[in-house]
Design an enzyme around this catalytic site. Sequence first.
Site, PDB file in Angstrom:
ATOM      1  N   SER A  14     -76.735 -36.941  30.289  1.00 15.29           N
ATOM      2  CA  SER A  14     -77.170 -35.561  30.510  1.00 15.29           C
ATOM      3  C   SER A  14     -77.342 -34.748  29.236  1.00 15.29           C
ATOM      4  O   SER A  14     -78.141 -33.832  29.186  1.00 15.29           O
ATOM      5  CB  SER A  14     -76.177 -34.839  31.432  1.00 15.29           C
ATOM      6  OG  SER A  14     -76.169 -35.469  32.692  1.00 15.29           O
ATOM      7  N   THR A  15     -76.566 -35.040  28.192  1.00 15.11           N
ATOM      8  CA  THR A  15     -76.646 -34.239  26.972  1.00 15.11           C
ATOM      9  C   THR A  15     -76.711 -35.130  25.741  1.00 15.11           C
ATOM     10  O   THR A  15     -76.420 -36.326  25.805  1.00 15.11           O
ATOM     11  CB  THR A  15     -75.411 -33.321  26.827  1.00 15.11           C
ATOM     12  OG1 THR A  15     -74.263 -34.139  26.614  1.00 15.11           O
ATOM     13  CG2 THR A  15     -75.202 -32.458  28.059  1.00 15.11           C
TER      14      THR A  15
END
Length: 198
Positions: A9-10
């Site tokens: 996600s990041t």
Amino acid sequence: MEVGYARVSTQEQNLDLQLDALNKAGVKKIFTDKVSGAKSQKPQLEELLKYARKGDTIVVWRLDRLGRTTVQLIQFVEELQKLGISLKSLTEPIDTSTATGTLVVQIFCVLAEHERNVLRERTRAGLNSARIRGRTGGRPKGLSPKYEKIKDLVKNAYESKGSTTAEIMQAFKIPSRGTLYRILETAGVEVTSFVKRK
């Protein structure tokens, strides 16, 4: 040919776990994204779809790498089926190149449709119940506490006719003429007495 896809996600999160699993499974070509699952745009997944050909299999570590919701996943699987591409998960019993894997996906589809139908029924039931009690939904009537406090001041300014409506709106930070008239009406000014002033 098997083509891998991995996503975190990041930028801070690490792809190593997924890449190790895909490499161990013998997947040679792997596409990776560092983007939230909630975002519809996943650049490398789109590149993968351009790269994969009919008869290929997309391999993921886990299905949630493809999308956050069941609906997103089902839409993706349906798109793959149209392209003649299979989907395989390394940690779940999903392989749409097999009869069992296809059955599992079909069960997912049925469950997702059931979930949507239940949600629609609950929404309808809630609205009907509210109507029976005289509530029709939408924005609550009346003024916000902010305008309730200043309604008499706005009324005095309006009735004095010393200021234009634009000046009153600016002075009291009222965003629209409709809001101004609602404040005035709540303060006891007859709607029919509203006059157009520049």
